[in-house]
Design an enzyme around this catalytic site. Structure first.
Site, PDB file in Angstrom:
ATOM      1  N   LYS A 166     -13.564   1.248   5.674  1.00  0.00           N
ATOM      2  CA  LYS A 166     -13.816   0.010   6.404  1.00  0.00           C
ATOM      3  C   LYS A 166     -15.182  -0.562   6.014  1.00  0.00           C
ATOM      4  O   LYS A 166     -16.216   0.028   6.328  1.00  0.00           O
ATOM      5  CB  LYS A 166     -13.781   0.256   7.915  1.00  0.00           C
ATOM      6  CG  LYS A 166     -14.175  -0.961   8.754  1.00  0.00           C
ATOM      7  CD  LYS A 166     -14.523  -0.564  10.176  1.00  0.00           C
ATOM      8  CE  LYS A 166     -15.176  -1.676  10.953  1.00  0.00           C
ATOM      9  NZ  LYS A 166     -16.367  -2.261  10.331  1.00  0.00           N
ATOM     10  N   GLU A 239     -25.309   9.069   7.850  1.00  0.00           N
ATOM     11  CA  GLU A 239     -26.571   8.629   7.244  1.00  0.00           C
ATOM     12  C   GLU A 239     -27.039   7.445   8.066  1.00  0.00           C
ATOM     13  O   GLU A 239     -26.488   6.354   7.984  1.00  0.00           O
ATOM     14  CB  GLU A 239     -26.351   8.246   5.779  1.00  0.00           C
ATOM     15  CG  GLU A 239     -27.647   8.205   4.985  1.00  0.00           C
ATOM     16  CD  GLU A 239     -28.226   6.823   4.839  1.00  0.00           C
ATOM     17  OE1 GLU A 239     -29.125   6.500   5.647  1.00  0.00           O
ATOM     18  OE2 GLU A 239     -27.801   6.079   3.959  1.00  0.00           O
ATOM     19  N   CYS A 273     -32.246   1.424   4.118  1.00  0.00           N
ATOM     20  CA  CYS A 273     -32.466   2.522   5.071  1.00  0.00           C
ATOM     21  C   CYS A 273     -33.714   3.324   4.730  1.00  0.00           C
ATOM     22  O   CYS A 273     -34.462   3.727   5.621  1.00  0.00           O
ATOM     23  CB  CYS A 273     -31.247   3.450   5.089  1.00  0.00           C
ATOM     24  SG  CYS A 273     -29.724   2.678   5.673  1.00  0.00           S
ATOM     25  N   GLU A 370     -37.420   0.910  13.732  1.00  0.00           N
ATOM     26  CA  GLU A 370     -37.041   0.481  12.387  1.00  0.00           C
ATOM     27  C   GLU A 370     -36.800  -1.022  12.393  1.00  0.00           C
ATOM     28  O   GLU A 370     -35.897  -1.501  13.071  1.00  0.00           O
ATOM     29  CB  GLU A 370     -35.782   1.207  11.928  1.00  0.00           C
ATOM     30  CG  GLU A 370     -35.339   0.784  10.537  1.00  0.00           C
ATOM     31  CD  GLU A 370     -34.041   1.429  10.098  1.00  0.00           C
ATOM     32  OE1 GLU A 370     -33.827   1.565   8.890  1.00  0.00           O
ATOM     33  OE2 GLU A 370     -33.229   1.769  10.974  1.00  0.00           O
TER      34      GLU A 370
END
Length: 467
Positions: A166, A239, A273, A370
């Site tokens: 997906k 992750e 990331c 973040e």
């Protein structure tokens, strides 16, 4: 309309949703919105294909990945254009992502899953074998949609699994088109690609026909996947987010290292990331280092990724665009000084001028959270032990780096960082051989390399007595 890939068939379904170009805010496509029935068909197709595919010799699986790489490269211009339109990154960097995807396929095809001999003597032979897990559900993010997809389905398929993948609803176009191109080459049901939003993600995660889940996404998404997987003890690889710290010692070449730090912080408009999200700079060079970062930020060319000479594109979607602007505003109220950038560029598109921010406490949101956007907080330190403690004082632990003219000293300091990947005089250097793994809330398990391939297998121990 682009179609989903289900059981070797092109499926458009009954419903659709819009995909928006982040540079223009215009709707550029409608794509299928996968229904519960469509998902059931995809999982059933993967289940049906599993016995034959897992029995296929690994040499044939390797060749299939090589063929996929060739098909991707043969259609790279079309795929790159779609990637720019949906994701926003400049065309040369979209092309680089696709070339990297082909390289990932070719590297994965070189890997093996040999039988490991644990013991072999006059009494017994003990072997450790890596077997396919079953049907893998893969959920892909919007920042690097194609290479993230390849990084999941290539090792999963090489290990003998079948896949239901997906893409993000923000960036489904290039992945769906890749599925259309691969449809005639990949055996029916081995790779299925379905498109939809969060509801589809929840259905895929909870589906009883899925044995393994691989997600790249936020910490919140990872928690949801882990909770849903717990009921049936599905295998998971997560992750998740990162708040990577860079520590810059006072002995560096300021101009040279500032350029490298800037690149590692602002690549893909900060939407990486493992990008540098906060940088700790020694007092003795802080002001000079900041001046170099400001010069680089001011000179950066931000605009539509289809235009020539662009360094950085827009933020991918409105929700993230608003969040980044909100973090920059909060930095001003928490004592920070925005030395440049931090404002919207133009009236259309999700463009933000690269921001360098100083004077913040470690508790400030822009430091503690973040940002995943083009805003970099720069913080002072005078004692290296203090800098390491501050870098580690985060619930996240994806990556980190240490910069020094003394590489040995930098390596010793980098060894103290609590993160999955530590770089020495580098950052954001990602190669397919090197596993990515998150510490703390940054994830579970590993992707890439031999460890990433083995994550798509289950262990089987074979014991053969000799007497």
């Amino acid at each position: 309309m682009l179609a989903m890939l289900i059981g070797g068939r092109a499926v458009t379904g009954e419903a659709s949703f819009e995909v928006v170009n982040p540079a223009t805010e215009a709707v550029i496509a409608n794509v299928p919105d996968c229904s519960a029935e469509n998902l059931n068909e995809a999982v059933a197709a993967a289940q049906a294909a599993l016995p034959a595919w897992s029995a296929t010799p690994i040499e044939a699986r390797r060749q299939l990945l090589l063929d996929c790489a060739d098909l991707l490269v043969a259609n790279i211009d079309e795929l790159a254009r779609l990637l720019v339109l949906e994701q926003g990154k400049p065309l040369p960097k979209a092309t680089r992502e696709l070339m990297g995807s082909a390289a990932w396929l070719r590297y994965t095809a070189t890997l093996d899953l040999p039988v490991e001999i644990i013991r072999d003597d006059e009494m017994v032979r003990v072997e450790l074998r890596h077997k396919p897990i079953g049907v893998v559900g893969a959920i892909v993010p919007w920042n690097y949609p194609v290479i993230s997809a390849v990084g999941k389905f290539a090792p999963a398929m090489l290990a003998g699994n079948t896949v239901v993948l997906k893409p993000s609803p923000y960036t489904p176009l290039a992945t769906l088109r890749l599925g259309e191109l691969l449809r005639e080459r990949i055996p029916a049901g081995v790779l299925n690609i379905v498109s939809g939003g969060d509801e589809l993600g929840r259905r895929l995660t909870a589906h009883p026909g899925i044995q393994k889940l691989s997600l790249t996404g936020s910490v919140a998404a990872g928690r949801s996947v882990a909770a849903a997987a717990a009921h049936e003890l599905k295998r998971i690889t997560l992750e998740l987010g990162g708040n990577d710290a860079a520590i810059v010692l006072g002995d560096v070449d300021v101009k040279k290292v500032a350029q490298k730090v800037f690149t590692a912080a602002f690549e893909n408009s900060g939407q990486v990331c493992t990008a540098i999200k906060r940088v700790y700079v020694h007092d003795s060079i802080h002001d000079a280092f900041v001046a170099e970062l400001v010069a680089l930020a001011t000179a950066a060319r931000v605009g539509d990724g289809m235009a020539e000479g662009i360094d950085y594109g827009p933020i991918n979607n409105h929700a993230q665009f608003s969040r980044v602007l909100g973090l920059i505003d909060s930095a001003k109220s928490e004592g920070g000084t925005v030395l440049c950038g931090g404002t919207r560029i133009g009236d259309t598109g999700y463009f933000i001028a690269p921001a360098i921010v100083t004077g913040l406490p470690d508790s400030a949101r822009l430091v503690a959270e973040e940002q995943f956007g083009p805003a970099l907080p720069v913080l002072r330190f005078s004692d290296i032990d203090d800098a390491v403690a501050r870098a580690n004082d985060s619930p996240l632990g994806l990556g980190g780096s240490v910069w020094s003219a003394d590489a040995t000293r930098a390596a010793e300091i980098a060894d103290r960082l609590v993160c999955g990947t530590s770089w020495v005089n580098a950052h954001l250097m990602i190669v397919p051989q090197a596993p990515i793994s998150g510490q703390k809330l940054s994830g579970i398990g590993a992707e890439n390399g031999v460890a990433g391939l083995q994550a798509f297998t289950r262990l089987q121990t074979r014991i053969v007595p000799k007497s």
